[in-house]
Write a protein that holds these residues in place. Structure first.
Motif, PDB file in Angstrom:
ATOM      1  N   GLN A   1       0.834  -1.197   0.000  1.00 55.51           N
ATOM      2  CA  GLN A   1       0.000   0.000   0.000  1.00 55.51           C
ATOM      3  C   GLN A   1       0.876   1.257   0.000  1.00 55.51           C
ATOM      4  OE1 GLN A   1      -2.322  -0.718   3.522  1.00 55.51           O
ATOM      5  NE2 GLN A   1      -3.921  -1.829   2.409  1.00 55.51           N
ATOM      6  N   TYR A   2       1.960   1.222   0.767  1.00 52.01           N
ATOM      7  CA  TYR A   2       2.868   2.367   0.818  1.00 52.01           C
ATOM      8  C   TYR A   2       3.455   2.644  -0.568  1.00 52.01           C
ATOM      9  CZ  TYR A   2       6.008   5.727   3.005  1.00 52.01           C
ATOM     10  OH  TYR A   2       6.645   6.892   3.375  1.00 52.01           O
ATOM     11  N   GLN A   3       3.850   1.593  -1.268  1.00 51.50           N
ATOM     12  CA  GLN A   3       4.399   1.747  -2.616  1.00 51.50           C
ATOM     13  C   GLN A   3       3.368   2.360  -3.560  1.00 51.50           C
ATOM     14  OE1 GLN A   3       7.624   1.303  -3.678  1.00 51.50           O
ATOM     15  NE2 GLN A   3       7.961   1.096  -1.481  1.00 51.50           N
ATOM     16  N   LEU A   4       2.115   1.967  -3.418  1.00 52.13           N
ATOM     17  CA  LEU A   4       1.044   2.537  -4.232  1.00 52.13           C
ATOM     18  C   LEU A   4       0.881   4.023  -3.919  1.00 52.13           C
ATOM     19  CD1 LEU A   4      -1.086   1.885  -6.359  1.00 52.13           C
ATOM     20  CD2 LEU A   4      -2.634   1.232  -4.494  1.00 52.13           C
ATOM     21  N   GLY A   5       0.951   4.384  -2.644  1.00 50.62           N
ATOM     22  CA  GLY A   5       0.879   5.791  -2.255  1.00 50.62           C
ATOM     23  C   GLY A   5       2.024   6.607  -2.823  1.00 50.62           C
ATOM     24  N   LEU A   6       3.235   6.044  -2.810  1.00 49.59           N
ATOM     25  CA  LEU A   6       4.384   6.721  -3.417  1.00 49.59           C
ATOM     26  C   LEU A   6       4.123   7.015  -4.895  1.00 49.59           C
ATOM     27  CD1 LEU A   6       7.371   4.621  -1.976  1.00 49.59           C
ATOM     28  CD2 LEU A   6       6.902   7.025  -1.484  1.00 49.59           C
ATOM     29  N   ALA A   7       3.587   6.021  -5.590  1.00 46.76           N
ATOM     30  CA  ALA A   7       3.319   6.172  -7.021  1.00 46.76           C
ATOM     31  C   ALA A   7       2.248   7.232  -7.283  1.00 46.76           C
ATOM     32  CB  ALA A   7       2.910   4.832  -7.630  1.00 46.76           C
ATOM     33  N   VAL A   8       1.202   7.253  -6.479  1.00 43.87           N
ATOM     34  CA  VAL A   8       0.159   8.269  -6.646  1.00 43.87           C
ATOM     35  C   VAL A   8       0.754   9.659  -6.427  1.00 43.87           C
ATOM     36  CG1 VAL A   8      -1.996   9.197  -5.682  1.00 43.87           C
ATOM     37  CG2 VAL A   8      -1.767   6.733  -6.088  1.00 43.87           C
ATOM     38  N   GLY A   9       1.519   9.824  -5.373  1.00 41.39           N
ATOM     39  CA  GLY A   9       2.149  11.117  -5.090  1.00 41.39           C
ATOM     40  C   GLY A   9       3.073  11.578  -6.201  1.00 41.39           C
TER      41      GLY A   9
ATOM     42  N   ILE B   1       1.039  12.750  -9.167  1.00 36.41           N
ATOM     43  CA  ILE B   1       0.429  14.066  -8.916  1.00 36.41           C
ATOM     44  C   ILE B   1       1.460  15.163  -9.175  1.00 36.41           C
ATOM     45  CG2 ILE B   1      -0.472  15.584  -7.095  1.00 36.41           C
ATOM     46  CD1 ILE B   1      -1.947  13.075  -5.988  1.00 36.41           C
ATOM     47  N   ALA B   2       2.662  14.980  -8.648  1.00 34.49           N
ATOM     48  CA  ALA B   2       3.721  15.969  -8.858  1.00 34.49           C
ATOM     49  C   ALA B   2       4.107  16.054 -10.330  1.00 34.49           C
ATOM     50  CB  ALA B   2       4.943  15.627  -8.007  1.00 34.49           C
ATOM     51  N   ASP B   3       4.214  14.911 -10.988  1.00 32.26           N
ATOM     52  CA  ASP B   3       4.566  14.903 -12.415  1.00 32.26           C
ATOM     53  C   ASP B   3       3.525  15.632 -13.258  1.00 32.26           C
ATOM     54  OD1 ASP B   3       6.918  13.514 -11.941  1.00 32.26           O
ATOM     55  OD2 ASP B   3       6.088  11.553 -12.522  1.00 32.26           O
ATOM     56  N   ALA B   4       2.275  15.640 -12.790  1.00 33.16           N
ATOM     57  CA  ALA B   4       1.202  16.336 -13.511  1.00 33.16           C
ATOM     58  C   ALA B   4       1.212  17.834 -13.225  1.00 33.16           C
ATOM     59  CB  ALA B   4      -0.147  15.731 -13.131  1.00 33.16           C
ATOM     60  N   GLY B   5       2.086  18.285 -12.323  1.00 35.39           N
ATOM     61  CA  GLY B   5       2.169  19.700 -11.991  1.00 35.39           C
ATOM     62  C   GLY B   5       1.134  20.161 -10.976  1.00 35.39           C
ATOM     63  N   ALA B   6       0.468  19.213 -10.323  1.00 35.28           N
ATOM     64  CA  ALA B   6      -0.542  19.543  -9.316  1.00 35.28           C
ATOM     65  C   ALA B   6       0.100  19.586  -7.928  1.00 35.28           C
ATOM     66  CB  ALA B   6      -1.669  18.508  -9.337  1.00 35.28           C
ATOM     67  N   ILE B   7      -0.621  20.181  -6.990  1.00 37.79           N
ATOM     68  CA  ILE B   7      -0.190  20.220  -5.593  1.00 37.79           C
ATOM     69  C   ILE B   7      -0.911  19.107  -4.851  1.00 37.79           C
ATOM     70  CG2 ILE B   7      -0.130  21.583  -3.462  1.00 37.79           C
ATOM     71  CD1 ILE B   7      -0.191  24.095  -5.247  1.00 37.79           C
ATOM     72  N   LEU B   8      -0.155  18.329  -4.085  1.00 38.24           N
ATOM     73  CA  LEU B   8      -0.727  17.236  -3.320  1.00 38.24           C
ATOM     74  C   LEU B   8      -1.239  17.746  -1.972  1.00 38.24           C
ATOM     75  CD1 LEU B   8       0.226  13.661  -2.927  1.00 38.24           C
ATOM     76  CD2 LEU B   8       0.206  15.004  -0.843  1.00 38.24           C
TER      77      LEU B   8
ATOM     78  N   ALA C   1       2.918  11.985   0.106  1.00 43.37           N
ATOM     79  CA  ALA C   1       3.747  13.185   0.216  1.00 43.37           C
ATOM     80  C   ALA C   1       5.202  12.874  -0.145  1.00 43.37           C
ATOM     81  CB  ALA C   1       3.649  13.774   1.618  1.00 43.37           C
ATOM     82  N   GLU C   2       5.693  11.732   0.296  1.00 49.22           N
ATOM     83  CA  GLU C   2       7.067  11.342  -0.047  1.00 49.22           C
ATOM     84  C   GLU C   2       7.221  11.175  -1.555  1.00 49.22           C
ATOM     85  OE1 GLU C   2      10.371   7.813   0.805  1.00 49.22           O
ATOM     86  OE2 GLU C   2       8.483   7.791   1.933  1.00 49.22           O
ATOM     87  N   GLY C   3       6.245  10.538  -2.192  1.00 46.57           N
ATOM     88  CA  GLY C   3       6.288  10.362  -3.636  1.00 46.57           C
ATOM     89  C   GLY C   3       6.272  11.692  -4.367  1.00 46.57           C
ATOM     90  N   ALA C   4       5.422  12.603  -3.912  1.00 41.50           N
ATOM     91  CA  ALA C   4       5.346  13.923  -4.544  1.00 41.50           C
ATOM     92  C   ALA C   4       6.655  14.685  -4.381  1.00 41.50           C
ATOM     93  CB  ALA C   4       4.186  14.725  -3.961  1.00 41.50           C
ATOM     94  N   LYS C   5       7.227  14.665  -3.189  1.00 43.63           N
ATOM     95  CA  LYS C   5       8.485  15.385  -2.946  1.00 43.63           C
ATOM     96  C   LYS C   5       9.619  14.787  -3.775  1.00 43.63           C
ATOM     97  CE  LYS C   5       9.066  18.390  -1.031  1.00 43.63           C
ATOM     98  NZ  LYS C   5       8.885  19.725  -1.653  1.00 43.63           N
ATOM     99  N   ALA C   6       9.660  13.460  -3.908  1.00 50.84           N
ATOM    100  CA  ALA C   6      10.706  12.810  -4.693  1.00 50.84           C
ATOM    101  C   ALA C   6      10.652  13.250  -6.153  1.00 50.84           C
ATOM    102  CB  ALA C   6      10.579  11.290  -4.589  1.00 50.84           C
ATOM    103  N   ALA C   7       9.450  13.636  -6.615  1.00 53.29           N
ATOM    104  CA  ALA C   7       9.284  14.091  -7.999  1.00 53.29           C
ATOM    105  C   ALA C   7       9.330  15.614  -8.102  1.00 53.29           C
ATOM    106  CB  ALA C   7       7.963  13.557  -8.551  1.00 53.29           C
ATOM    107  N   GLY C   8       9.731  16.284  -7.020  1.00 54.53           N
ATOM    108  CA  GLY C   8       9.865  17.736  -7.050  1.00 54.53           C
ATOM    109  C   GLY C   8       8.563  18.497  -6.862  1.00 54.53           C
ATOM    110  N   GLY C   9       7.546  17.832  -6.330  1.00 53.36           N
ATOM    111  CA  GLY C   9       6.242  18.470  -6.160  1.00 53.36           C
ATOM    112  C   GLY C   9       6.080  19.202  -4.848  1.00 53.36           C
ATOM    113  N   GLN C  10       4.941  19.883  -4.736  1.00 48.57           N
ATOM    114  CA  GLN C  10       4.573  20.609  -3.518  1.00 48.57           C
ATOM    115  C   GLN C  10       3.536  19.804  -2.745  1.00 48.57           C
ATOM    116  OE1 GLN C  10       3.356  24.267  -5.659  1.00 48.57           O
ATOM    117  NE2 GLN C  10       4.616  25.305  -4.123  1.00 48.57           N
TER     118      GLN C  10
END
Length: 157
Positions: free
Chosen positions: A17-25, A28-35, A48-57
């Motif tokens: 489940q954690y891995q799935l959450g990383l992928a969703v985050g 979201i960041a890759d799409a340019g959206a804010i999580l 949040a970790e997934g989004a931050k790893a992709a440079g997201g907010q």
């Protein structure tokens, strides 16, 4: 203005489940959206970790009074002192929400989103029925990519 996509899910997750959450985050960041999320552990931390790893907010709508309670992947922690009632505020802050797995808190967030007409995408989460038929307002996704793509499509259409 950037899109706001919320991730809803449980406070505790399995490794899968954690891995799935990383992928969703990440998506979201890759799409340019804010999580947006609840800002604590479990699925909230994973997304949040997934989004931050992709440079997201990332924004965490916190249940308590201290922004320091947010996990380390939250850029902006918003303390509400509302406990579980912050779920409505989280949903209201979003253009769409993605529910990933989840317990009763996630179910309450899904209900708030449906009531507020915020698009809901479900990924391995609750199935809600009305008159013995699945509620068509919950858009079922098959993967993290699919969930974020559906969210973007529902927001922009």
């Amino acid at each position: 203005m950037k899109l706001h996509i919320g991730v809803l899910g449980p406070h505790t997750t399995t490794p899968e489940q954690y891995q799935l959450g990383l992928a969703v985050g990440r998506n979201i960041a890759d799409a340019g959206a804010i999580l947006f999320c609840g800002g604590l552990d479990g699925m909230m931390r994973a997304a949040a970790e997934g989004a931050k790893a992709a440079g997201g907010q990332t924004v965490g709508i916190l249940p308590g009074t201290d922004k320091a309670d947010a996990n380390e992947f939250i850029d902006i922690g918003i303390p509400t002192d509302l406990g579980a009632y912050r779920n409505a505020l989280l949903v209201r802050s979003c253009d769409a929400v993605i529910a990933v797995h989840g317990a009763y808190g996630t179910l309450s967030e899904i209900a708030f989103a449906l009531r507020l007409k915020v698009p809901v995408i479900g990924l391995h989460t609750w199935s809600v029925s009305r008159d013995a038929s699945p509620d068509p307002a919950i858009h079922v996704a098959q993967s993290a990519d699919d969930a974020v793509a559906q969210a973007i499509r529902l927001i922009t259409s």
